[in-house]
Scaffold this active site. Structure first.
Site, PDB file in Angstrom:
ATOM      1  N   THR B 138       0.881  -1.188   0.000  1.00  0.00           N
ATOM      2  CA  THR B 138       0.000   0.000   0.000  1.00  0.00           C
ATOM      3  C   THR B 138       0.911   1.229   0.000  1.00  0.00           C
ATOM      4  O   THR B 138       2.132   1.107   0.114  1.00  0.00           O
ATOM      5  CB  THR B 138      -0.889   0.049   1.264  1.00  0.00           C
ATOM      6  OG1 THR B 138      -0.048   0.361   2.398  1.00  0.00           O
ATOM      7  CG2 THR B 138      -1.605  -1.260   1.525  1.00  0.00           C
ATOM      8  N   ASP B 139       0.321   2.382  -0.120  1.00  0.00           N
ATOM      9  CA  ASP B 139       1.140   3.607  -0.113  1.00  0.00           C
ATOM     10  C   ASP B 139       1.886   3.746   1.213  1.00  0.00           C
ATOM     11  O   ASP B 139       3.021   4.192   1.255  1.00  0.00           O
ATOM     12  CB  ASP B 139       0.253   4.833  -0.339  1.00  0.00           C
ATOM     13  CG  ASP B 139      -0.262   4.866  -1.776  1.00  0.00           C
ATOM     14  OD1 ASP B 139       0.377   4.212  -2.633  1.00  0.00           O
ATOM     15  OD2 ASP B 139      -1.299   5.509  -2.023  1.00  0.00           O
ATOM     16  N   CYS B 140       1.250   3.354   2.314  1.00  0.00           N
ATOM     17  CA  CYS B 140       1.906   3.495   3.616  1.00  0.00           C
ATOM     18  C   CYS B 140       2.671   2.243   4.043  1.00  0.00           C
ATOM     19  O   CYS B 140       3.507   2.294   4.937  1.00  0.00           O
ATOM     20  CB  CYS B 140       0.893   3.916   4.674  1.00  0.00           C
ATOM     21  SG  CYS B 140      -0.633   2.975   4.647  1.00  0.00           S
ATOM     22  N   TYR B 141       2.385   1.105   3.436  1.00  0.00           N
ATOM     23  CA  TYR B 141       3.114  -0.149   3.716  1.00  0.00           C
ATOM     24  C   TYR B 141       3.575  -0.756   2.387  1.00  0.00           C
ATOM     25  O   TYR B 141       2.969  -1.695   1.874  1.00  0.00           O
ATOM     26  CB  TYR B 141       2.214  -1.143   4.466  1.00  0.00           C
ATOM     27  CG  TYR B 141       1.885  -0.718   5.885  1.00  0.00           C
ATOM     28  CD1 TYR B 141       2.732  -1.078   6.938  1.00  0.00           C
ATOM     29  CD2 TYR B 141       0.760   0.034   6.162  1.00  0.00           C
ATOM     30  CE1 TYR B 141       2.447  -0.686   8.229  1.00  0.00           C
ATOM     31  CE2 TYR B 141       0.470   0.435   7.451  1.00  0.00           C
ATOM     32  CZ  TYR B 141       1.320   0.076   8.485  1.00  0.00           C
ATOM     33  OH  TYR B 141       1.029   0.460   9.745  1.00  0.00           O
TER      34      TYR B 141
END
Lengths: 136, 384
Positions: B138-141
């Site tokens: 994901t964008d954050c992970y």
């Protein structure tokens, strides 16, 4: 006097394809019961036997085997109770056909009598902690 | 004379508490009587050490750089799948989980030599465990793959959480069929060849407090060699079963959900376990203190094996079909004698729960309380 012995025979690969146990009956009048066998061509062979006969014949028969280069050990050496793994639950007690396991009524701890063991291996499947090991 | 938990704790702190095990109290009551013992004894310790499939651990293995989100992806510990449907690096490993490539019962009966329970034992013993995880990114992970080793000392959290433990009573398993069967009650020989049972009987926690008067939510206990707590009533908790005149359940009844810090536990009391033909599980050591608040509670703790009955059930047909007819009720003294009689046949008995280990736990807990290291708790809420 008739005697009975339980022994583990280890054959060198050179003897695996030779008829040997036959001579125990023919030449020494011994009665034997094969409890377990693993014989693979070109490899070491192992045989667990219960041999019965007159003391003199038994000794001569065993000498015959030894002279051929077969290693002979008492049977119990091959089944091992790994006490560190044992939790003394007693799952082995009822499954054992020869009552080789007993539980002390006071300490409630299990003990294993190798002399009574016939290496049927039922305890190996029954022990949830894999505390019974077979060397075969 | 009634006592309170607060008063008992004051005595524990001063090192003056009188603590005995659930086994010792039996003879003590016979010798001194209920009244005297209720006055003299402060705590009775109970214990059990048996296979409990509904066991597992929550692990937070810490964030990687860059970060990975396991939730929605996959996670394996020593090739055994864990549950990752939680936050980024929170996972749950269940005791009966098996490697994807374990042949299971394809070669019958399967060995089940290694599963979740064995990993829990190794983790607690301080061994390195291989971790393999994948996420979808994901964008954050952003990280999608992770291969590393984890060790309990480096984990942010490792919590043992058992949805069901310490079953109050259990079936005695037999086999009426003509073939060997492999069950969670062990190997059962055909035609009533053997009978297996699983309870520490007179030492078992819930037999000593049959109506859950002192054991409740929040009760502090010995768990896996460390400190744990009763989190809730366990799954399948069912107090409404047939009981003896003394109030002791005659069939499986109450259960406990337990929680505790795995980092403080020991592999001596959390053992990976394998049932041939059935599966892998975890054997858990549990010790529960019972405060002797009054004569009624004391009377319950004096229960002995000969007064506790368990139902004998056929595991070849009746149990698997869910049509459990009780072949006979037998008591734990009979079971422990080494044989019971069913349908006129003398059948050898085996226990799956270790009485020797349960006794050891009851004595360890007794020692902790006597030394003032372990204080008793009031239940936050009683069990149903």
């Amino acid at each position: 006097m008739v005697r009975k012995k339980r022994v583990v025979l280890t054959f060198p690969h050179s003897l695996v394809d030779k008829p040997i146990t036959y001579h125990l009956v023919k030449d020494y009048g011994l009665v034997f019961n094969i409890l377990k066998a693993r014989v693979t061509p070109q490899e070491e062979g192992r045989l667990v036997l219960e041999i019965e006969g007159k003391r003199e014949n038994l000794n001569r028969g065993i000498k015959f085997l030894k002279d051929l280069g077969i290693r002979i050990e008492p049977l119990a050496q091959d089944i091992r109770w790994v006490e560190e793994k044992c939790t003394h639950c007693g799952a082995c007690l009822a499954i054992c056909p020869t009552q080789a396991f007993t539980i002390d009524p006071t300490t409630r701890k299990v003990s294993f009598d190798k002399k009574k063991c016939i290496v049927c291996e039922l305890c190996i499947k029954a022990c949830p902690y894999r505390a019974m090991e077979i060397r075969f | 004379m009634a006592k309170t938990i607060k008063e008992i704790n004051e005595r524990i702190k001063k090192g003056k508490a009188v603590v005995v095990t659930a086994e010792e109290i039996i003879d003590l009551v016979k010798e001194k009587g209920i009244k005297r013992c209720a006055k003299d004894v402060d705590v009775v310790t109970t214990a059990t050490f048996g296979p409990m499939c509904s066991s597992g651990v929550f692990i937070n293995f810490g964030h990687t750089k860059p970060k990975i989100k396991v939730g929605g992806g996959k996670i394996y510990l020593n090739d055994v799948p864990a549950y990752g449907g939680l936050a980024a690096v929170d996972i749950y490993l269940g005791a009966s989980a098996l490697p994807d490539d374990d042949p299971r019962n394809k070669v019958y009966p399967g060995e089940f030599g290694y599963g979740g329970g064995h990993i829990i034992e190794e983790l607690v013993a301080g061994k390195d465990i291989r971790l393999k995880a994948s996420g979808y990114g994901t964008d954050c992970y952003p990280k999608k793959e992770l291969k590393t080793k984890i060790n309990i000392r480096d984990l942010d959290k490792a919590i043992l959480y058992n949805p069901r433990s310490a079953y109050q009573n259990y079936n005695v398993a037999v086999n009426l069929s003509d073939r060997v069967i492999y069950t969670y009650m062990g190997v059962l020989q055909p035609r009533l060849g053997n009978a297996n049972y699983c309870s520490s009987g007179q030492l078992s926690p819930l037999f000593n407090d049959p109506y859950y008067e002192t054991i409740g939510i929040g009760t502090r206990i010995f768990l896996g060699g460390g400190i744990g707590y009763v989190a809730f009533s366990g799954t399948q908790h069912n107090p409404r079963v047939k009981r003896t005149k003394k109030g002791i359940p005659k069939e499986p009844a109450g259960t406990l959900a337990l929680i505790g810090d795995l980092k403080k536990m020991s592999s001596k009391w959390l053992r990976g376990t394998s049932f041939t033909g059935y599966g892998a599980t975890l054997t858990v050591g549990i010790g529960v203190p019972i405060p002797i608040l009054n004569e009624k509670i004391l009377r319950f703790t004096a229960i002995e094996d000969s007064q506790i009955y368990a139902p004998v059930i056929d595991y070849s047909k009746a149990y698997p079909l869910g049509k459990e007819t009780v072949l006979k009720e037998v008591n734990y003294a009979q079971l422990r004698s080494g044989s019971i009689k069913i349908k006129g046949k003398e059948i050898p008995t085996s226990s799956l729960s270790s009485y020797a280990k349960a006794r050891e736990i009851a004595n360890i807990l007794k020692g902790w309380i006597k030394k003032g290291k372990f204080l008793l708790t009031e239940p936050v809420t009683p069990l149903p």
